[in-house]
Design a protein around this motif. Structure first.
Motif, PDB file in Angstrom:
ATOM      1  N   GLY A  77      -6.510  -3.485   1.273  1.00 32.81           N
ATOM      2  CA  GLY A  77      -5.154  -3.527   0.729  1.00 32.81           C
ATOM      3  C   GLY A  77      -4.185  -2.648   1.486  1.00 32.81           C
ATOM      4  O   GLY A  77      -3.008  -3.007   1.672  1.00 32.81           O
ATOM      5  N   TYR A  78      -4.658  -1.482   1.941  1.00 33.23           N
ATOM      6  CA  TYR A  78      -3.788  -0.595   2.727  1.00 33.23           C
ATOM      7  C   TYR A  78      -3.358  -1.279   4.023  1.00 33.23           C
ATOM      8  O   TYR A  78      -2.197  -1.168   4.436  1.00 33.23           O
ATOM      9  N   VAL A  79      -4.270  -1.982   4.638  1.00 35.41           N
ATOM     10  CA  VAL A  79      -3.987  -2.665   5.904  1.00 35.41           C
ATOM     11  C   VAL A  79      -2.994  -3.798   5.681  1.00 35.41           C
ATOM     12  O   VAL A  79      -2.018  -3.949   6.430  1.00 35.41           O
ATOM     13  N   PHE A  80      -3.228  -4.596   4.639  1.00 33.73           N
ATOM     14  CA  PHE A  80      -2.340  -5.730   4.349  1.00 33.73           C
ATOM     15  C   PHE A  80      -0.924  -5.261   4.018  1.00 33.73           C
ATOM     16  O   PHE A  80       0.062  -5.796   4.542  1.00 33.73           O
ATOM     17  N   VAL A  81      -0.818  -4.252   3.140  1.00 31.45           N
ATOM     18  CA  VAL A  81       0.504  -3.753   2.732  1.00 31.45           C
ATOM     19  C   VAL A  81       1.213  -3.090   3.911  1.00 31.45           C
ATOM     20  O   VAL A  81       2.404  -3.320   4.150  1.00 31.45           O
ATOM     21  N   GLY A  82       0.474  -2.271   4.666  1.00 29.58           N
ATOM     22  CA  GLY A  82       1.074  -1.617   5.832  1.00 29.58           C
ATOM     23  C   GLY A  82       1.562  -2.616   6.862  1.00 29.58           C
ATOM     24  O   GLY A  82       2.676  -2.483   7.389  1.00 29.58           O
TER      25      GLY A  82
ATOM     26  N   ILE B  84      -9.668   1.166  -9.608  1.00 26.80           N
ATOM     27  CA  ILE B  84      -8.322   0.929 -10.136  1.00 26.80           C
ATOM     28  C   ILE B  84      -7.347   1.965  -9.583  1.00 26.80           C
ATOM     29  O   ILE B  84      -6.181   1.658  -9.315  1.00 26.80           O
ATOM     30  N   SER B  85      -7.832   3.200  -9.382  1.00 32.39           N
ATOM     31  CA  SER B  85      -6.969   4.235  -8.818  1.00 32.39           C
ATOM     32  C   SER B  85      -6.557   3.878  -7.391  1.00 32.39           C
ATOM     33  O   SER B  85      -5.432   4.156  -6.970  1.00 32.39           O
ATOM     34  N   LYS B  86      -7.471   3.240  -6.636  1.00 28.11           N
ATOM     35  CA  LYS B  86      -7.131   2.811  -5.275  1.00 28.11           C
ATOM     36  C   LYS B  86      -6.094   1.690  -5.302  1.00 28.11           C
ATOM     37  O   LYS B  86      -5.216   1.620  -4.446  1.00 28.11           O
ATOM     38  N   LEU B  87      -6.202   0.808  -6.294  1.00 30.29           N
ATOM     39  CA  LEU B  87      -5.190  -0.244  -6.452  1.00 30.29           C
ATOM     40  C   LEU B  87      -3.832   0.383  -6.755  1.00 30.29           C
ATOM     41  O   LEU B  87      -2.793  -0.073  -6.256  1.00 30.29           O
ATOM     42  N   CYS B  88      -3.839   1.432  -7.575  1.00 34.15           N
ATOM     43  CA  CYS B  88      -2.595   2.163  -7.860  1.00 34.15           C
ATOM     44  C   CYS B  88      -2.051   2.801  -6.590  1.00 34.15           C
ATOM     45  O   CYS B  88      -0.829   2.798  -6.356  1.00 34.15           O
ATOM     46  N   ASP B  89      -2.926   3.350  -5.770  1.00 38.73           N
ATOM     47  CA  ASP B  89      -2.507   3.999  -4.535  1.00 38.73           C
ATOM     48  C   ASP B  89      -1.890   2.993  -3.566  1.00 38.73           C
ATOM     49  O   ASP B  89      -0.872   3.270  -2.917  1.00 38.73           O
ATOM     50  N   ILE B  90      -2.512   1.821  -3.478  1.00 39.27           N
ATOM     51  CA  ILE B  90      -1.956   0.761  -2.634  1.00 39.27           C
ATOM     52  C   ILE B  90      -0.599   0.325  -3.185  1.00 39.27           C
ATOM     53  O   ILE B  90       0.353   0.105  -2.424  1.00 39.27           O
ATOM     54  N   GLY B  91      -0.507   0.230  -4.516  1.00 40.54           N
ATOM     55  CA  GLY B  91       0.774  -0.086  -5.139  1.00 40.54           C
ATOM     56  C   GLY B  91       1.809   0.986  -4.843  1.00 40.54           C
ATOM     57  O   GLY B  91       2.995   0.696  -4.644  1.00 40.54           O
ATOM     58  N   GLN B  92       1.359   2.235  -4.803  1.00 46.49           N
ATOM     59  CA  GLN B  92       2.260   3.344  -4.477  1.00 46.49           C
ATOM     60  C   GLN B  92       2.845   3.181  -3.077  1.00 46.49           C
ATOM     61  O   GLN B  92       4.048   3.385  -2.873  1.00 46.49           O
ATOM     62  N   VAL B  93       2.003   2.810  -2.111  1.00 45.93           N
ATOM     63  CA  VAL B  93       2.481   2.571  -0.746  1.00 45.93           C
ATOM     64  C   VAL B  93       3.557   1.482  -0.752  1.00 45.93           C
ATOM     65  O   VAL B  93       4.604   1.597  -0.102  1.00 45.93           O
ATOM     66  N   HIS B  94       3.301   0.419  -1.509  1.00 51.07           N
ATOM     67  CA  HIS B  94       4.259  -0.695  -1.577  1.00 51.07           C
ATOM     68  C   HIS B  94       5.576  -0.259  -2.220  1.00 51.07           C
ATOM     69  O   HIS B  94       6.658  -0.521  -1.676  1.00 51.07           O
TER      70      HIS B  94
END
Length: 272
Positions: free
Chosen positions: A68-73, A240-250
């Protein structure tokens, strides 16, 4: 063809990432406290997956989620390129967007290596790499309020990276440094918003705050949630916390992008 600013950002991020990796590799941060071992995570492999997953994958969902970090970035790098081409953001803002999102693309593999290998070196690098993200948000805010010189930007990034060494002197050093960084990031964002109050960024600001809170709280509750329902052994609090973190990046990107485009549009009107 990649924009020159993006290439510059890529080289900067890879250089700093390489330097940080080397410092970890030679053992300068071996004294830092970092959780290693699957006993610190609630996720377990579901019986239905054991037949086809390699034995070295102990936490499949926590491993895959880091894509998710790669896709969002990558998506926000593309959005930055389009905005730069259409002249809707300043070049200085584009540079920070690229740096932030290229770093997000690098963070995904780092986090995956930590989960898969459970080696202390990757755990330390994972923690350390988190800090500059928040500092970049602060720097973006300060560059929005008043254009900072390269010297100031480099100084604050160096201070951010150096602050992790506090973990060598206190077992809670990373948490203390992270808390300070979060406060800096929120402060920088608020100052930028005040500079451009007409920017419609309330929802993204709230989304970023909630995502940040979810990331911190759910990660801390990872092992506790299993006590309430067995589902958290597979869809864990850490996941779920990692999903939140990816959401935070977005959401951080969305907030900064909205303010940056509004500021640039306002400056172009004044020029006319």
């Amino acid at each position: 063809m990649l924009p020159g600013i993006m290439v510059k950002s890529l080289l900067l991020v890879l250089s700093v990432t390489g330097l940080m990796s080397y410092v970890v590799y030679i053992g300068c941060l071996d004294g830092a406290t970092a959780e290693i071992g699957v006993q610190h995570y609630a996720e377990r492999v579901h019986i239905s997956m054991k037949g086809f997953l390699p034995r070295w994958i102990k936490m499949p969902f926590n491993s895959v989620v880091n894509l998710g970090y790669v896709f969002v970035g990558a998506a926000w790098c593309a959005a930055t390129t389009i905005a730069l081409t259409e002249n809707t953001i300043r070049k200085s803002d584009a540079l920070l967007f690229y740096i932030f999102n290229v770093a997000a693309c690098c963070y995904g593999p780092i986090q995956t290596l930590r989960i898969v290998t459970q080696l202390k070196g990757f755990a330390i690098l994972d923690q350390w790499y988190t800090l500059p993200f928040f500092m970049l948000v602060f720097l973006w805010g300060m560059n929005t309020v008043s254009r900072w010189s390269t010297v100031w930007n480099v100084t604050f990034i160096a201070a951010s990276i150096g602050s992790y060494f506090l973990s060598l002197y206190d077992k809670h050093g990373f948490e203390i440094s992270l808390g300070v960084h979060i406060c800096f990031a929120i402060g920088g964002a608020v100052l930028a918003w005040k500079k451009v109050p007409q920017a419609k960024c309330r929802n993204s600001f709230i989304g970023a705050l909630l995502s940040c809170a979810g990331f911190v709280v759910l990660k801390l509750l990872d092992l506790e949630l299993v006590k309430y329902h067995e589902i958290f052994k597979y869809i864990s609090g850490h996941l779920i916390s990692k999903l939140c973190d990816i959401g935070q990046v977005h959401f951080v990107n969305m907030f900064c992008f909205t303010v940056s485009t509004a500021l640039h549009a306002d400056s172009k009107k004044k020029e006319k």
